[in-house]
Write a protein that holds these residues in place. Structure first.
Motif, PDB file in Angstrom:
ATOM      1  N   GLU A 150       0.804  -1.105  -0.077  1.00 40.81           N
ATOM      2  CA  GLU A 150       0.106  -0.057  -0.038  1.00 40.81           C
ATOM      3  C   GLU A 150       0.938   1.198   0.006  1.00 40.81           C
ATOM      4  O   GLU A 150       0.449   2.360  -0.376  1.00 40.81           O
ATOM      5  CB  GLU A 150      -0.926   0.071   1.291  1.00 40.81           C
ATOM      6  N   ILE A 151       2.106   1.454   0.290  1.00 41.62           N
ATOM      7  CA  ILE A 151       3.097   2.461   0.582  1.00 41.62           C
ATOM      8  C   ILE A 151       4.152   2.346  -0.761  1.00 41.62           C
ATOM      9  O   ILE A 151       3.999   3.617  -1.118  1.00 41.62           O
ATOM     10  CB  ILE A 151       3.526   2.369   1.856  1.00 41.62           C
ATOM     11  N   LYS A 152       4.844   1.463  -0.981  1.00 42.91           N
ATOM     12  CA  LYS A 152       5.844   1.679  -1.966  1.00 42.91           C
ATOM     13  C   LYS A 152       5.316   1.905  -3.208  1.00 42.91           C
ATOM     14  O   LYS A 152       5.992   2.570  -3.773  1.00 42.91           O
ATOM     15  CB  LYS A 152       6.699   0.159  -1.831  1.00 42.91           C
ATOM     16  N   ASN A 153       4.356   1.343  -3.709  1.00 40.39           N
ATOM     17  CA  ASN A 153       3.977   1.493  -5.313  1.00 40.39           C
ATOM     18  C   ASN A 153       3.545   3.067  -5.373  1.00 40.39           C
ATOM     19  O   ASN A 153       4.029   3.908  -6.200  1.00 40.39           O
ATOM     20  CB  ASN A 153       2.745   0.564  -5.472  1.00 40.39           C
ATOM     21  N   PRO A 154       2.708   3.694  -4.350  1.00 40.67           N
ATOM     22  CA  PRO A 154       2.301   5.276  -4.479  1.00 40.67           C
ATOM     23  C   PRO A 154       3.624   5.848  -4.338  1.00 40.67           C
ATOM     24  O   PRO A 154       3.759   7.179  -4.915  1.00 40.67           O
ATOM     25  CB  PRO A 154       1.337   5.361  -3.229  1.00 40.67           C
ATOM     26  N   LEU A 155       4.567   5.683  -3.499  1.00 42.99           N
ATOM     27  CA  LEU A 155       5.769   6.366  -3.321  1.00 42.99           C
ATOM     28  C   LEU A 155       6.339   6.611  -4.697  1.00 42.99           C
ATOM     29  O   LEU A 155       7.028   7.574  -4.788  1.00 42.99           O
ATOM     30  CB  LEU A 155       6.629   5.817  -2.085  1.00 42.99           C
ATOM     31  N   SER A 156       6.506   5.443  -5.254  1.00 42.66           N
ATOM     32  CA  SER A 156       7.430   5.723  -6.599  1.00 42.66           C
ATOM     33  C   SER A 156       6.754   6.487  -7.486  1.00 42.66           C
ATOM     34  O   SER A 156       7.462   7.198  -8.147  1.00 42.66           O
ATOM     35  CB  SER A 156       7.353   4.310  -7.186  1.00 42.66           C
ATOM     36  N   GLY A 157       5.408   6.679  -7.588  1.00 46.56           N
ATOM     37  CA  GLY A 157       4.896   7.777  -8.322  1.00 46.56           C
ATOM     38  C   GLY A 157       4.979   9.021  -7.776  1.00 46.56           C
ATOM     39  O   GLY A 157       5.161   9.985  -8.641  1.00 46.56           O
ATOM     40  N   ILE A 158       5.044   9.198  -6.547  1.00 48.94           N
ATOM     41  CA  ILE A 158       5.252  10.722  -5.886  1.00 48.94           C
ATOM     42  C   ILE A 158       6.521  11.017  -6.147  1.00 48.94           C
ATOM     43  O   ILE A 158       6.830  12.359  -6.510  1.00 48.94           O
ATOM     44  CB  ILE A 158       4.798  10.498  -4.510  1.00 48.94           C
TER      45      ILE A 158
END
Length: 396
Positions: A150-158
């Motif tokens: 839930e966190i690593k994937n959105p962080l790559s986009g950010i």
């Protein structure tokens, strides 16, 4: 001399032998509150000889207002045995947090005299806390799996969006986009480290020479973070191999030594870390998935002379995110507890100023009882080979 007289003469020595064979401290208290006799276990508990104890009043050896004193009065009044559980008899002489179960009874043959037996709760409480550590580790496993997804994937986009903005941003705004990228990288690193808790695959284990592991950890420490710290080694060279995964043991003791080094960093030339190994028979633990109890006779300790662990942290020291360091994540000791628990062992901390001890109890390797669990036996022999696993930030 008649046989009856001989029996009367030998009976006291026989009684002393029986008392000294007991593993629990036993005291005989006189009517005036003074200690009349003590067995060898009591000498060890109070760190004093019987001759010294016989010159003392019991109230001088226990904490002020100790429940033990009122129990003795209660036994004298009621002339009946009384038990009390989880009483702290810790003093500067015996050390802090000496929890015992008390068994107090009158001595009919000697009116006014009281027998006191102490049963230390150290081992039982270690096992209770170890089960708590394992439960905490299981909760982190679920949390780690959720964070990874839930966190690593959105962080790559950010992070990607921040890099695109950086190309067209002013010099002042680039500082903000760089901050976004740095913080995203920091969170990813934290999640990566937490993913270790989610790896519940069986580890390859075999016979490991603990002294080779400790020597390797010492060399790593002295070449880096513990360069100016004095190491003291007190090893039992006759120890049998431990049943373990060598790389994971290196990770455990590298974390513990790193914590110790950070605890004594302000002591300068007085800073020291002590590594000890010993054989302590008698400790057995029920391991999940096994019907029989596992013996844990191998004791490995990392000791330091730092300021100690704050008392309020001790009950939760091995829980995730518990730390006293401004930049610590609080995952180091939680990971250590998980690895030791996965090996069927126990880890315990005893701390007071200038004396902190992390004690690891582990099972012995037995070629006749253990299947060959290692796909590459060479990696579990006496020689330490390869690169150790990354040592996480400690929790002290």
């Amino acid at each position: 001399m008649s046989s009856a007289a001989e029996q009367r003469r030998t009976r006291p020595s026989d009684g002393d032998a029986i008392l000294n064979a007991l593993p629990n401290p036993v005291l005989v208290i006189g009517p005036d509150g003074k200690i009349m006799d003590a067995n060898m276990a009591a000498e060890s508990f109070f760190d004093s000889s019987t001759q010294f104890l016989q010159r003392q009043s019991l109230k001088n050896l226990v904490p002020f207002g100790s429940p033990l004193l009122s129990l003795i009065d209660q036994v004298r009044t009621g002339n009946a045995p009384v038990n009390e559980y989880k009483v702290d008899l810790g003093t500067p002489r015996t050390g802090a947090d000496r929890l015992v179960d008390l068994h107090v009874a009158p001595l009919p043959e000697r009116p006014g005299h009281i027998v006191v037996m102490l049963q230390e709760r150290t081992i039982a409480d270690k096992m209770d806390r170890q089960l708590t550590h394992r439960s905490a580790a299981r909760s982190v496993i679920a949390l780690a799996a959720m964070l990874a997804h839930e966190i690593k994937n959105p962080l790559s986009g950010i992070r990607g969006a921040a890099q695109l903005l950086e190309q067209q941003a002013s010099s002042e705004d680039r500082m903000l986009t760089r901050l976004i990228c740095d913080e995203a990288d920091r969170i990813v690193t934290l999640v990566d480290r937490m993913e270790v808790f989610g790896d519940d695959r069986p580890v390859a284990r075999g016979p490991v020479n603990i002294h080779s592991v400790l020597d390797h950890v010492k060399r790593l420490a002295q070449s880096g973070f513990a360069r100016n710290i004095r190491f003291i080694e007190d090893y039992d060279p006759s120890l049998p191999p431990v049943l373990a995964n060598q790389d994971q043991l290196i990770q455990v003791f590298l974390n513990l030594v790193k914590n110790a080094a950070e605890a004594v960093v302000d002591l300068g030339t007085d800073a020291e870390i002590q590594l000890t190994t010993a054989f302590r028979p008698g400790v057995r633990l029920s391991v999940p998935g096994k019907k029989s109890r596992v013996s844990l006779p191998l004791e490995f300790c990392v000791k330091d002379n730092g300021p100690g662990v704050p008392e309020d942290l001790m009950p939760n020291l091995f829980d995730p995110f518990v730390t006293t360091k401004p930049t610590g994540s609080g995952l180091g000791l939680a990971l250590v507890a998980k690895i030791v628990g996965d090996h069927g062992g126990i880890i315990e901390c005893e701390s007071q100023p200038r004396k902190t001890t992390f004690r690891v109890l582990m099972p012995v390797y037995s070629a006749t009882k253990q299947p060959d669990q290692s796909p590459n036996p060479k990696s579990h022999g006496d020689d330490v080979a390869g690169t150790p696993l990354h040592a996480s930030q400690g929790s002290r």
